[in-house]
Scaffold this motif. Structure first.
Motif, short mmCIF file in Angstrom:
data_model
loop_
_atom_site.label_atom_id
_atom_site.label_comp_id
_atom_site.label_asym_id
_atom_site.label_seq_id
_atom_site.Cartn_x
_atom_site.Cartn_y
_atom_site.Cartn_z
N VAL A 1 0.88 -1.39 -0.23
CA VAL A 1 0.04 -0.17 0.19
C VAL A 1 0.88 1.29 -0.44
CG1 VAL A 1 -1.55 0.91 1.32
CG2 VAL A 1 -1.92 -1.18 0.84
N LEU A 2 2.03 1.62 0.90
CA LEU A 2 2.75 2.47 0.90
C LEU A 2 3.46 3.18 -0.50
CD1 LEU A 2 3.97 2.22 4.60
CD2 LEU A 2 2.26 3.77 3.66
N SER A 3 3.81 1.35 -0.85
CA SER A 3 4.55 1.91 -1.82
C SER A 3 4.19 2.17 -3.62
CB SER A 3 5.29 1.18 -2.17
OG SER A 3 5.47 -0.59 -2.34
N SER B 1 1.92 4.10 -4.70
CA SER B 1 1.98 5.59 -5.30
C SER B 1 3.66 5.84 -5.87
CB SER B 1 1.06 6.42 -4.63
OG SER B 1 2.02 6.68 -3.61
N SER B 2 4.74 5.16 -5.65
CA SER B 2 5.80 5.23 -5.74
C SER B 2 6.69 5.61 -7.19
CB SER B 2 7.08 4.40 -4.73
OG SER B 2 8.09 4.21 -5.45
N GLU B 3 7.45 6.86 -6.98
CA GLU B 3 8.12 7.09 -8.28
C GLU B 3 9.15 6.90 -8.55
OE1 GLU B 3 6.38 9.80 -10.13
OE2 GLU B 3 4.31 9.86 -9.86
N SER B 4 9.73 6.72 -7.37
CA SER B 4 11.35 6.52 -6.95
C SER B 4 11.48 5.09 -8.23
CB SER B 4 11.98 5.83 -5.51
OG SER B 4 13.62 5.82 -5.72
N PHE B 5 12.64 5.64 -8.59
CA PHE B 5 13.73 4.52 -9.33
C PHE B 5 14.00 3.34 -8.57
CE2 PHE B 5 17.38 2.81 -11.81
CZ PHE B 5 16.74 1.95 -12.66
N TYR B 6 14.79 3.84 -8.18
CA TYR B 6 15.30 2.90 -6.69
C TYR B 6 14.53 2.10 -6.08
CZ TYR B 6 19.68 5.43 -8.61
OH TYR B 6 20.71 5.69 -9.55
N ALA B 7 13.12 2.91 -5.57
CA ALA B 7 12.37 2.09 -4.36
C ALA B 7 11.18 1.98 -4.98
CB ALA B 7 12.35 2.69 -3.40
N PRO B 8 11.00 0.77 -6.53
CA PRO B 8 9.61 0.81 -7.64
C PRO B 8 8.50 0.27 -6.64
CG PRO B 8 11.42 -1.02 -7.30
CD PRO B 8 12.41 -0.03 -6.51
N PRO B 9 7.27 0.17 -6.90
CA PRO B 9 6.34 -0.29 -6.24
C PRO B 9 6.49 -1.72 -6.35
CG PRO B 9 5.39 1.64 -7.90
CD PRO B 9 6.92 1.13 -7.74
N LEU B 10 5.87 -2.14 -5.20
CA LEU B 10 5.52 -3.92 -4.56
C LEU B 10 5.18 -4.34 -5.94
CD1 LEU B 10 6.64 -6.31 -3.15
CD2 LEU B 10 4.76 -5.70 -1.22
N ARG B 11 4.03 -3.70 -6.51
CA ARG B 11 3.37 -4.16 -7.35
C ARG B 11 4.29 -4.67 -7.90
NH1 ARG B 11 2.69 -0.10 -10.69
NH2 ARG B 11 2.16 1.60 -9.66
N ASP B 12 5.10 -3.71 -8.77
CA ASP B 12 6.40 -3.69 -10.47
C ASP B 12 7.29 -4.90 -9.70
OD1 ASP B 12 5.33 -1.76 -11.46
OD2 ASP B 12 6.26 -0.11 -10.77
N ILE B 13 7.77 -5.05 -8.14
CA ILE B 13 8.52 -6.15 -7.74
C ILE B 13 7.63 -7.53 -7.76
CG2 ILE B 13 10.06 -7.03 -6.03
CD1 ILE B 13 10.23 -4.23 -4.92
N LEU B 14 6.52 -7.91 -7.69
CA LEU B 14 5.97 -9.17 -7.32
C LEU B 14 5.45 -9.08 -9.03
CD1 LEU B 14 4.41 -8.57 -4.70
CD2 LEU B 14 5.94 -10.17 -4.78
N SER B 15 5.36 -8.42 -9.59
CA SER B 15 5.39 -8.56 -11.26
C SER B 15 7.20 -9.50 -11.88
CB SER B 15 4.70 -7.65 -12.42
OG SER B 15 5.37 -6.76 -12.01
N SER B 16 7.65 -8.97 -11.53
CA SER B 16 9.02 -9.05 -12.19
C SER B 16 9.34 -10.45 -11.11
CB SER B 16 10.32 -7.83 -12.72
OG SER B 16 10.45 -7.77 -10.66
#
Length: 260
Positions: free
Chosen positions: A26-28, A30-45
């Protein structure tokens, strides 16, 4: 009551990671940081990155090095710990040397070990052994020293001597302390497995995470860190199951003492 207690502990053990991951998600989001991407992007990869081929090429070799190094450290540490713990003069002689080597952080010796063992699997196993042996050795020494003298005298009176005395009296009595050292060594082994693979390696989980970082594949790098945490959790769970099975008598004794 016992079943309720086990269920409650299981709920806490499973519920806390779920809450933490949900909070991270939830907290990540809306993150737009290149070094701290949203968890959904991490899980999709995650699924795209850790395929069966990559697991076979990187994760399996890491686990094999971990298993070999941990097993050697356990055998050497327990054997030396029993010998030192049973001999007061030997303990007084080697204790300063043991304290000296224990104070040296194993990652510092990686370049030195590379000079003698090269950059192959042998170097990585030696690093794991060197880091894991100290908690096992020192806990074994203390466990052997703490064996009740009445138990030793009784075994001697019944003619239990030599290897039988070690296997049937000393090791079981020192088992809880030895298990504590093995538990500490397991977490150290996982850390050293990753660190050793960051030096002149061509495969392994640590090597792959560093390669992702150097190529700025940040979601893939985070997925490797999550995978490392999951492996650590699974190994810790397996160790607890094995420990409870090996020390059933000790768990029963503790339960009886709590009830009394």
């Amino acid at each position: 009551m016992n079943l309720l207690s086990v269920t409650r502990r299981t709920a806490f053990a499973v519920g806390l990671p779920i809450v933490l991951f949900a909070g991270w998600f939830v907290l990540s989001d809306s993150s737009e940081s290149f070094y701290a991407p949203p968890l959904r992007d991490i899980l999709s990869s995650f699924g795209e990155t850790w395929t069966a081929d990559r697991i076979g090429a990187d994760v399996v070799p890491s686990l094999l090095r971990l298993a070999v190094g941990y097993f050697l450290a356990a055998v050497i540490g327990i054997a030396m710990g029993v010998a030192i713990g049973m001999n007061r003069n030997l303990r007084a002689t080697v204790e300063p040397v043991l304290e000296f080597f224990r104070a040296i952080p194993p990652p510092v010796l990686v370049p030195v070990i590379m000079l003698f063992a090269g950059i192959g699997d042998g170097m990585k196993v030696i690093v794991i052994v060197f880091g894991c042996i100290w908690p096992i050795l020192l806990n074994t020494v203390e466990g052997v020293r703490a064996v009740d003298s009445v138990v030793l005298d009784t075994a001697r009176a019944y003619g239990v001597t030599g290897p039988a005395r070690i296997g049937r009296v000393i090791l079981p009595s020192a088992g809880p302390q030895i298990a504590a050292g093995l538990r500490q060594a397991l977490s150290i082994a996982i850390i050293l497995m990753v660190i050793s693979e960051m030096f002149a390696a061509s495969n392994g989980l640590g090597f792959t995470i560093v390669q992702f970082q150097r190529s700025f594949a940040i979601p893939e790098m985070w997925s490797g860190i999550i995978l490392l945490g999951l492996l650590g959790f699974v190994l810790s769970l397996l160790f607890r199951l094995a420990e409870r099975r090996a020390l059933r008598w000790y768990e029963g004794l503790r339960a009886a003492q709590r009830q009394s």
